[in-house]
Design a protein around this motif. Structure first.
Motif, PDB file in Angstrom:
ATOM      1  N   GLN A   1      49.805  35.202  -9.719  1.00 30.03           N
ATOM      2  CA  GLN A   1      48.434  35.404  -9.237  1.00 30.03           C
ATOM      3  C   GLN A   1      48.245  34.794  -7.849  1.00 30.03           C
ATOM      4  OE1 GLN A   1      45.521  33.401 -11.559  1.00 30.03           O
ATOM      5  NE2 GLN A   1      43.899  33.860 -10.131  1.00 30.03           N
ATOM      6  N   GLN A   2      48.762  33.610  -7.634  1.00 27.68           N
ATOM      7  CA  GLN A   2      48.639  32.951  -6.331  1.00 27.68           C
ATOM      8  C   GLN A   2      49.362  33.753  -5.245  1.00 27.68           C
ATOM      9  OE1 GLN A   2      46.973  30.140  -5.456  1.00 27.68           O
ATOM     10  NE2 GLN A   2      46.207  29.795  -7.502  1.00 27.68           N
ATOM     11  N   ARG A   3      50.546  34.259  -5.572  1.00 32.03           N
ATOM     12  CA  ARG A   3      51.312  35.038  -4.603  1.00 32.03           C
ATOM     13  C   ARG A   3      50.600  36.350  -4.276  1.00 32.03           C
ATOM     14  NH1 ARG A   3      54.377  32.362  -1.658  1.00 32.03           N
ATOM     15  NH2 ARG A   3      55.730  34.124  -1.334  1.00 32.03           N
ATOM     16  N   ARG A   4      49.992  36.990  -5.285  1.00 37.79           N
ATOM     17  CA  ARG A   4      49.250  38.229  -5.048  1.00 37.79           C
ATOM     18  C   ARG A   4      48.054  38.008  -4.150  1.00 37.79           C
ATOM     19  NH1 ARG A   4      48.083  41.009 -10.588  1.00 37.79           N
ATOM     20  NH2 ARG A   4      50.152  40.587 -11.313  1.00 37.79           N
ATOM     21  N   ALA A   5      47.431  36.852  -4.303  1.00 38.94           N
ATOM     22  CA  ALA A   5      46.267  36.526  -3.483  1.00 38.94           C
ATOM     23  C   ALA A   5      46.664  36.102  -2.076  1.00 38.94           C
ATOM     24  CB  ALA A   5      45.450  35.425  -4.143  1.00 38.94           C
TER      25      ALA A   5
ATOM     26  N   ALA B   1      39.154  28.222  -9.569  1.00 39.05           N
ATOM     27  CA  ALA B   1      39.239  29.628  -9.157  1.00 39.05           C
ATOM     28  C   ALA B   1      40.340  30.340  -9.930  1.00 39.05           C
ATOM     29  CB  ALA B   1      39.478  29.721  -7.659  1.00 39.05           C
ATOM     30  N   SER B   2      41.464  29.674 -10.163  1.00 39.30           N
ATOM     31  CA  SER B   2      42.552  30.275 -10.932  1.00 39.30           C
ATOM     32  C   SER B   2      42.150  30.523 -12.379  1.00 39.30           C
ATOM     33  CB  SER B   2      43.784  29.375 -10.900  1.00 39.30           C
ATOM     34  OG  SER B   2      44.288  29.274  -9.597  1.00 39.30           O
TER      35      SER B   2
ATOM     36  N   ARG C   1      39.127  36.471 -16.057  1.00 37.89           N
ATOM     37  CA  ARG C   1      38.530  37.685 -15.492  1.00 37.89           C
ATOM     38  C   ARG C   1      37.034  37.536 -15.248  1.00 37.89           C
ATOM     39  NH1 ARG C   1      41.906  41.904 -14.979  1.00 37.89           N
ATOM     40  NH2 ARG C   1      43.831  41.769 -16.145  1.00 37.89           N
ATOM     41  N   ILE C   2      36.694  36.375 -14.695  1.00 41.06           N
ATOM     42  CA  ILE C   2      35.332  36.114 -14.284  1.00 41.06           C
ATOM     43  C   ILE C   2      35.285  36.347 -12.795  1.00 41.06           C
ATOM     44  CG2 ILE C   2      33.510  34.385 -14.072  1.00 41.06           C
ATOM     45  CD1 ILE C   2      34.079  35.115 -16.951  1.00 41.06           C
TER      46      ILE C   2
ATOM     47  N   THR D   1      41.041  31.322 -25.765  1.00 39.45           N
ATOM     48  CA  THR D   1      40.488  30.372 -24.794  1.00 39.45           C
ATOM     49  C   THR D   1      39.833  31.104 -23.628  1.00 39.45           C
ATOM     50  OG1 THR D   1      42.142  28.732 -25.411  1.00 39.45           O
ATOM     51  CG2 THR D   1      41.051  28.426 -23.293  1.00 39.45           C
ATOM     52  N   ALA D   2      40.469  32.151 -23.126  1.00 35.50           N
ATOM     53  CA  ALA D   2      39.878  32.931 -22.024  1.00 35.50           C
ATOM     54  C   ALA D   2      38.570  33.574 -22.455  1.00 35.50           C
ATOM     55  CB  ALA D   2      40.863  33.990 -21.544  1.00 35.50           C
TER      56      ALA D   2
END
Length: 142
Positions: free
Chosen positions: A29-33, A128-129, A135-136, A100-101
């Protein structure tokens, strides 16, 4: 090897596997962002989420129904009885992450983003992560 030791090693191994899976997903996710990966923040994320849920469950400003749901989530995460048994590799702990999500989405919608932000024990990037994993959206769901 005694049965109790096998059980303990299985639980510890499963938790390590779940944590490694979470770190891998967050790294992608971090790399995609297009952001650099902060490994320290990623390693702290799972304990921060547990502390967030505990803090929200005990925060008197959070609606009572939401606190009850979050307390039930903590009990669910601690109990060995799950929707999918934890002894199954990878998928055994995936149900805990999904539940949990869903609980975090529920908490944000009912308690408000401010309560989550106020009780978040980690860094703003970590929050933020977690919000991205749950998916908020950054604006629409606040």
């Amino acid at each position: 090897m005694p049965a109790w030791l096998q059980a303990v090693l299985g639980v510890v191994g499963g938790l390590i596997l779940l944590w490694a899976l979470l770190i891998a997903v967050l790294w992608v996710q971090q790399r995609r962002a297009g952001r650099n990966v902060d490994w320290r923040a990623l390693l702290r994320l799972a304990p921060d989420v547990v502390r967030l849920i505990k803090r929200l469950a005990t925060d008197p400003a959070v609606p009572r129904g939401t606190r009850w749901w979050l307390a039930a989530l903590l009990v669910y995460l601690v109990l060995p009885i799950d929707l999918i048994p934890d002894f199954l590799p990878v998928i055994g702990y995936a149900d805990d992450a999904i539940v949990t999500a869903i609980a975090l989405r529920f908490a944000i919608r009912h308690a408000g983003y401010g309560a989550v932000e106020r009780n978040w024990p980690g860094t703003p990037d970590g929050l933020a992560s977690v919000l991205a994993l749950a998916r908020i959206g950054t604006t629409g769901d606040r």
